[in-house]
Design a protein around this motif. Structure first.
Motif, PDB file in Angstrom:
ATOM      1  N   LEU A 219       0.948  -1.038  -0.368  1.00 30.78           N
ATOM      2  CA  LEU A 219       0.039   0.145   0.122  1.00 30.78           C
ATOM      3  C   LEU A 219       0.765   0.886  -0.366  1.00 30.78           C
ATOM      4  O   LEU A 219       0.342   2.136  -1.052  1.00 30.78           O
ATOM      5  N   SER A 220       1.881   1.386   1.112  1.00 26.68           N
ATOM      6  CA  SER A 220       2.814   2.923   0.692  1.00 26.68           C
ATOM      7  C   SER A 220       3.716   2.686  -0.372  1.00 26.68           C
ATOM      8  O   SER A 220       4.234   3.700  -0.495  1.00 26.68           O
ATOM      9  N   SER A 221       3.261   2.206  -1.619  1.00 31.83           N
ATOM     10  CA  SER A 221       4.179   2.371  -2.288  1.00 31.83           C
ATOM     11  C   SER A 221       3.158   2.770  -3.685  1.00 31.83           C
ATOM     12  O   SER A 221       3.703   3.566  -4.976  1.00 31.83           O
ATOM     13  N   LEU A 222       1.663   2.867  -3.532  1.00 28.39           N
ATOM     14  CA  LEU A 222       0.446   3.612  -4.417  1.00 28.39           C
ATOM     15  C   LEU A 222       1.021   4.735  -4.719  1.00 28.39           C
ATOM     16  O   LEU A 222       1.100   5.410  -3.364  1.00 28.39           O
ATOM     17  N   MET A 223       1.183   5.481  -6.202  1.00 30.69           N
ATOM     18  CA  MET A 223       1.006   6.753  -6.940  1.00 30.69           C
ATOM     19  C   MET A 223      -0.604   7.054  -7.487  1.00 30.69           C
ATOM     20  O   MET A 223      -0.550   6.159  -8.044  1.00 30.69           O
ATOM     21  N   ALA A 224      -1.204   7.560  -5.909  1.00 34.63           N
ATOM     22  CA  ALA A 224      -1.775   8.066  -7.726  1.00 34.63           C
ATOM     23  C   ALA A 224      -1.908   9.683  -7.954  1.00 34.63           C
ATOM     24  O   ALA A 224      -0.745  10.570  -7.729  1.00 34.63           O
ATOM     25  N   TYR A 225      -2.447  10.214  -8.920  1.00 33.28           N
ATOM     26  CA  TYR A 225      -2.170  11.279 -10.090  1.00 33.28           C
ATOM     27  C   TYR A 225      -3.485  12.334 -10.491  1.00 33.28           C
ATOM     28  O   TYR A 225      -4.687  11.573 -10.714  1.00 33.28           O
ATOM     29  N   CYS A 226      -3.159  13.081 -10.259  1.00 30.92           N
ATOM     30  CA  CYS A 226      -4.320  14.487 -10.670  1.00 30.92           C
ATOM     31  C   CYS A 226      -3.777  15.963 -11.070  1.00 30.92           C
ATOM     32  O   CYS A 226      -2.271  15.978 -10.682  1.00 30.92           O
ATOM     33  N   SER A 227      -4.073  16.756 -12.164  1.00 30.98           N
ATOM     34  CA  SER A 227      -3.674  17.855 -12.218  1.00 30.98           C
ATOM     35  C   SER A 227      -4.048  19.232 -10.973  1.00 30.98           C
ATOM     36  O   SER A 227      -4.440  18.639  -9.781  1.00 30.98           O
ATOM     37  N   LYS A 228      -3.314  20.253 -10.995  1.00 28.60           N
ATOM     38  CA  LYS A 228      -3.452  21.277  -9.854  1.00 28.60           C
ATOM     39  C   LYS A 228      -4.462  21.762  -9.271  1.00 28.60           C
ATOM     40  O   LYS A 228      -5.096  22.356  -9.053  1.00 28.60           O
ATOM     41  N   GLU A 229      -5.508  21.727 -11.346  1.00 31.23           N
ATOM     42  CA  GLU A 229      -7.126  21.766 -10.969  1.00 31.23           C
ATOM     43  C   GLU A 229      -8.046  20.870 -10.850  1.00 31.23           C
ATOM     44  O   GLU A 229      -8.632  21.361 -11.033  1.00 31.23           O
ATOM     45  N   ALA A 230      -8.099  19.633 -10.220  1.00 30.44           N
ATOM     46  CA  ALA A 230      -8.974  18.529  -9.810  1.00 30.44           C
ATOM     47  C   ALA A 230      -9.442  19.112  -8.866  1.00 30.44           C
ATOM     48  O   ALA A 230      -8.561  19.805  -8.058  1.00 30.44           O
ATOM     49  N   HIS A 231     -10.890  18.599  -9.101  1.00 28.40           N
ATOM     50  CA  HIS A 231     -10.865  19.451  -7.893  1.00 28.40           C
ATOM     51  C   HIS A 231     -10.474  18.528  -6.395  1.00 28.40           C
ATOM     52  O   HIS A 231      -9.511  17.614  -5.745  1.00 28.40           O
ATOM     53  N   SER A 232     -10.670  19.176  -5.037  1.00 28.44           N
ATOM     54  CA  SER A 232     -10.473  18.885  -3.935  1.00 28.44           C
ATOM     55  C   SER A 232     -10.679  17.731  -3.630  1.00 28.44           C
ATOM     56  O   SER A 232      -9.974  16.998  -2.442  1.00 28.44           O
ATOM     57  N   SER A 233     -11.559  17.465  -3.982  1.00 25.79           N
ATOM     58  CA  SER A 233     -12.146  15.541  -3.599  1.00 25.79           C
ATOM     59  C   SER A 233     -11.187  14.459  -3.560  1.00 25.79           C
ATOM     60  O   SER A 233     -11.316  13.194  -3.181  1.00 25.79           O
ATOM     61  N   VAL A 234     -10.809  14.525  -5.451  1.00 25.12           N
ATOM     62  CA  VAL A 234      -9.699  13.851  -5.198  1.00 25.12           C
ATOM     63  C   VAL A 234      -7.995  14.192  -4.024  1.00 25.12           C
ATOM     64  O   VAL A 234      -7.760  12.981  -3.968  1.00 25.12           O
ATOM     65  N   GLU A 235      -7.958  14.966  -3.500  1.00 23.40           N
ATOM     66  CA  GLU A 235      -6.541  14.939  -2.726  1.00 23.40           C
ATOM     67  C   GLU A 235      -7.741  14.198  -1.319  1.00 23.40           C
ATOM     68  O   GLU A 235      -6.851  13.690  -0.692  1.00 23.40           O
ATOM     69  N   LYS A 236      -8.653  14.994  -0.709  1.00 23.42           N
ATOM     70  CA  LYS A 236      -9.591  13.898   0.626  1.00 23.42           C
ATOM     71  C   LYS A 236      -9.637  12.578  -0.054  1.00 23.42           C
ATOM     72  O   LYS A 236      -9.402  11.722   1.053  1.00 23.42           O
ATOM     73  N   ALA A 237      -9.948  12.095  -1.549  1.00 22.35           N
ATOM     74  CA  ALA A 237     -10.319  10.295  -1.496  1.00 22.35           C
ATOM     75  C   ALA A 237      -8.601   9.768  -0.907  1.00 22.35           C
ATOM     76  O   ALA A 237      -8.657   8.337  -0.868  1.00 22.35           O
ATOM     77  N   ALA A 238      -7.717  10.345  -1.863  1.00 21.54           N
ATOM     78  CA  ALA A 238      -5.904  10.451  -1.131  1.00 21.54           C
ATOM     79  C   ALA A 238      -6.148   9.870   0.063  1.00 21.54           C
ATOM     80  O   ALA A 238      -5.344   8.643   0.557  1.00 21.54           O
ATOM     81  N   MET A 239      -5.948  10.764   0.717  1.00 26.61           N
ATOM     82  CA  MET A 239      -5.977  10.875   1.848  1.00 26.61           C
ATOM     83  C   MET A 239      -6.596   9.732   3.057  1.00 26.61           C
ATOM     84  O   MET A 239      -6.420   8.900   3.489  1.00 26.61           O
ATOM     85  N   ILE A 240      -8.468   9.632   2.518  1.00 28.16           N
ATOM     86  CA  ILE A 240      -8.817   8.533   2.899  1.00 28.16           C
ATOM     87  C   ILE A 240      -8.278   7.445   2.873  1.00 28.16           C
ATOM     88  O   ILE A 240      -8.583   5.756   3.863  1.00 28.16           O
ATOM     89  N   GLY A 241      -7.653   7.102   2.230  1.00 28.92           N
ATOM     90  CA  GLY A 241      -7.407   5.606   0.970  1.00 28.92           C
ATOM     91  C   GLY A 241      -6.090   5.475   1.285  1.00 28.92           C
ATOM     92  O   GLY A 241      -5.177   4.252   0.892  1.00 28.92           O
TER      93      GLY A 241
END
Length: 526
Positions: A219-241
């Protein structure tokens, strides 16, 4: 706490207009119930008619209200008792208090002067469908819990998927398809559940390659990606996940390019990390920019990464054929979402999501206790496996009512009119040399700013919003403070656009005059 009298409109109950209506009201009126008695069917009929009148009167006269409330935090605490009543209260008193206390604290999203965020659908057919859904009161977590609730949702998601041009892989009822659609509460839910599904799939694959490595390490090796214009919910999803998220820069059009993503993935792989999820956006919140899926998709395919496409706002526009070119490359995506509750006249909550492989989604979310199992599990869809919550409302009724009442052509006409009005506003901005348009105007959103400092633009927006004459919100694009103007009102007109521009230019002239005087004072002191 004081309120301006002009903000209070005692619209309830709606007054009978003729003697015949008065007579009908008297005949329909139930016998006077004791104070605090539960509402019976007779009173419900009466109050229901009154509520429909109240809602219609509210929406018809909404322009007479101030678009934003003139209150401060804590205003309601001083007006509402600090404990619940021991005995029930009279319905008329409750409704009077709605106007006295609640409406003065409401931001009126359906107001013709509301140009903030994105539209919030509330067409009459959708309101009526929600009333019916609430009356049925089913909790559709499985097919057996309410067959119509499940089956209509499946059919409506196929209807809508065809309307916006999704490939058949995303439709449930097409031949040999493993895909399908579901209604979630919000785009945030859609992004989260797809990230969790992608995480489950990635760890499963890594476990086969490295069977003796603990899942926590994988799990600690997984990396997700989005742009700086993506919705903040992407960042929150990564936090939860509990996964890492790399936020990438965009180009001059605020788009995430394929080569930028590819470079980032190659760097991360060389460091021993595992790219597993990309969130691309069609119609970003800040400026309605569009990530080129046709570039991003092949990169995701090469790295074996789950591509999710978020089209929360702009997805509704895809019902118009002239905009479907923006979906180019969607065949590379594993999942897609849009919000009919934004720009397709449907009430919140109704966020639609499609996956290409529903089994990969449900594998990450299935929990199957005995008390939820039923004899048709192998032949039906149980939507409790498609999201976070178990409980689900009969939300597909809203889609069914709205699509049938307006038809595809009626919805297309509505979308195109909003686009036309946004282009009209854009032309007004471009004609004034004091302003610049900061984004590409694809749909109903125009980002603009005064030529000058961020502080100057912030003062302009603050003064406009404080007046209650318009409501807009800001965004930051390449470090520049911009003002977002979105066409939101269902029945917006050219007159609304002209009025908004008149208000903006009036406050601009006042602000620039103040700045000019301040500069004169500073020069005199020097």
């Amino acid at each position: 706490m004081k309120f301006h009298k002009k903000n209070i409109f005692l619209l309830f109950p709606a007054c009978p207009r003729t003697e015949a209506e008065k007579s009908e009201r008297r005949q329909d009126s139930p016998k006077k119930q004791p104070r605090g008695c539960a509402m019976d069917a007779a009173e419900f009929r009466k109050r229901g008619r009154e509520m429909v009148d109240y809602i219609a009167d509210y929406l018809e006269s909404i322009s007479q209200r101030r678009v934003t409330p003139n209150v401060e935090p804590g205003y309601l605490r001083n007006l509402i008792p600090n404990a619940a009543p021991k005995k029930g209260e009279d319905w008329d008193d409750i409704m009077k208090d709605v106007e006295r206390y609640i409406m003065p604290g409401v931001t009126h999203w359906q107001h013709p002067r509301f140009h903030a965020y994105f539209p919030a659908g509330n067409a009459y057919p959708s309101i009526l469908a929600d009333m019916l859904s609430d009356a049925i009161g089913c909790v559709g977590f499985s097919w057996a819990a309410s067959p119509a609730c499940t089956e209509l949702e499946t059919i409506m998601l196929d209807w809508l998927g065809k309307m916006i041009g999704l490939p058949e892989d995303f439709l449930c009822l097409s031949d040999k398809s493993k895909g399908g659609g579901v209604i979630q509460g919000s785009a945030s839910d859609c992004i989260l559940v797809n990230l969790l599904a992608a995480r489950h799939s990635a760890i499963k694959a890594l476990k086969q390659e490295k069977p003796f490595v603990e899942e926590g390490t994988l799990l600690s090796s997984l990396m997700a990606y989005c742009s700086k214009e993506a919705h903040s919910s992407v960042e929150k999803a990564a936090m939860i996940g509990f996964v890492k998220l790399r936020i990438l820069d965009t180009d001059e059009k605020f788009q995430l390019r394929g080569d930028t993503l590819e470079k980032a993935m190659e760097e991360d792989k060389s460091m021993g990390l595992t790219p597993f999820f990309v969130a691309a956006t069609l119609g970003t919140t800040s400026c309605s920019s569009f990530d080129p899926i046709s570039e991003i998709g092949p990169v995701c395919e090469r790295f074996g990464v789950w591509l999710h496409v978020d089209a929360a706002y702009a997805g509704s526009a895809l019902i118009c054929p002239e905009f479907q070119h923006l979906l180019r490359g969607i065949e590379y995506a594993m999942s897609f979402n849009m919000n009919p509750n934004k720009w397709m006249l449907v009430n919140f909550d109704c966020s639609t999501m499609w996956v290409k492989d529903r089994f990969k989604l449900t594998q990450a979310l299935v929990v199957d206790p005995l008390y939820l199992q039923h004899s048709f599990s192998d032949k039906s869809i149980d939507y409790r496996h498609w999201g976070i919550p178990l409980s689900r409302r009969f939300r597909s009724l809203k889609l069914w009512f709205v699509i049938r009442k307006y038809g595809v052509e009626g919805l297309q006409k509505y979308i195109r009119e909003h686009v036309r009005l946004a282009k009209k506003f854009e032309s007004l901005v471009r004609k004034d040399e004091r302003f610049i348009v900061a984004n590409q105007v694809h749909f109903g959103l125009v980002c603009f700013r005064l030529k000058g400092s961020n502080n100057l633009n912030q003062k302009l927006l603050s003064s406009i919003n404080a007046s209650g004459k318009l409501h807009m919100v800001p965004a930051s694009l390449s470090g520049n403070y911009v003002i977002r103007f979105c066409v939101c009102a269902q029945h917006a007109t050219d007159a609304d656009i002209i009025h908004a521009w008149d208000v903006i230019t009036m406050f601009t002239e006042e602000l620039l005059e103040v700045v000019k005087k301040e500069e004169i004072v500073v020069r005199s002191l020097v």
